[in-house]
Write an enzyme that holds these catalytic residues in place. Sequence first.
Site, mmCIF file in Angstrom:
data_model
loop_
_atom_site.group_PDB
_atom_site.id
_atom_site.type_symbol
_atom_site.label_atom_id
_atom_site.label_comp_id
_atom_site.label_asym_id
_atom_site.label_seq_id
_atom_site.Cartn_x
_atom_site.Cartn_y
_atom_site.Cartn_z
ATOM 1 N N SER A 34 0.805 -1.225 0.000
ATOM 2 C CA SER A 34 0.000 0.000 0.000
ATOM 3 C C SER A 34 0.840 1.278 0.000
ATOM 4 C CB SER A 34 -0.936 0.014 1.207
ATOM 5 O OG SER A 34 -0.208 -0.147 2.412
ATOM 6 N N ASP A 305 -2.989 7.717 8.418
ATOM 7 C CA ASP A 305 -3.774 6.819 9.263
ATOM 8 C C ASP A 305 -2.815 6.071 10.180
ATOM 9 O OD1 ASP A 305 -2.621 4.871 7.658
ATOM 10 O OD2 ASP A 305 -4.463 4.359 6.591
ATOM 11 N N HIS A 308 0.075 4.595 7.352
ATOM 12 C CA HIS A 308 0.454 5.192 6.082
ATOM 13 C C HIS A 308 0.813 6.675 6.230
ATOM 14 C CE1 HIS A 308 -2.265 1.768 4.937
ATOM 15 N NE2 HIS A 308 -1.182 1.507 4.209
#
Length: 334
Positions: A34, A305, A308
């Site tokens: 991600s 978050d 990330h």
Amino acid sequence: MIRACFICLLGLLAQTAHAAEPPAFSRIVMFGDSLSDTGKMYGKMRGYLPSSPPYHEGRFSNGPVWLEHLATYFPGLKIANEAEGGATAVAYNKISWHPKYQVINNLDYEITQFLQKDALQPDDLVILWVGANDYLAYGWNTEQDAKRVRDAISDAANRLVLNGAKQILLFNLPDLGQNPSARSQQVVEAASHVSRYHNELLQNLARQLAPTGLVRLFDIDKQFDEMLREPQNFGLSDTEHACYDGGYVWKPFSARSAASDGQLAAFAPAERLAIAGNPLLAQAVASPMMRKSAPLNCEGKMYWDQVHPTRVVHAALGERAGAFIESQYEFIPR
């Protein structure tokens, strides 16, 4: 050792009289998770994960990720990106039947997906940045687990070389114990230790392969360490708390929730189980209230978050990675 020696042999056979010149590249081929995903998971999950908004256009951040900033350094750069949110280095679906491993991607299968539709060219720069999900999302955080991750990365490098890769760039990991997720899960010490050990293993692997000229290492952990030491130099004032806190592990995957929320109902049962089994992905399925709320002000925040980085951090990482690539390789647009 066998893996390292195998790549060494291939590298020695590939060396030419021009070995002292910086290798040329025209395209980047990216494999990862991600942190580098520019919309692959978003497409796979039919536009529902990560929820956008509050996530930015299918990125696991509030803006473009580091990879997208490389175009500033290399105008006309082509990027083939197979990085996918939730991806692991190890193919756990082959060693466990747990539902949480049956939907997520892994490094070896990302390579398969690329080779099914494309081919590696001599002027491709292949980047591998993976491992955080193995340790942080799934708790495989012992030294033996790190060796298994290292072996998966080494095997991937072998496979890529056999399929035509001429230059491979490995990224190591930041200190995983420094992000909000590790604090939330109360695994700060274990996450810090395994990420340090992972980086030691990767450093040793890169040193073993250095004579081939095929593999190099970018110490991205040093970039994160600098941000933590001197955050003001990067426009940061908060390196501990997430900007978006939509609930670290909430419960959106019950039958009742899915029936009442059209977004959740779009996930198949296997997908809901897989997402619920990865808390880093689960957070990215935002609650209806968060999807409708005003954009968040993340000024000064290091983390978007629980794990990330914000777009500001991604921009800085893109700048540092771009400078490193520019110093090690020669960009020649196709």
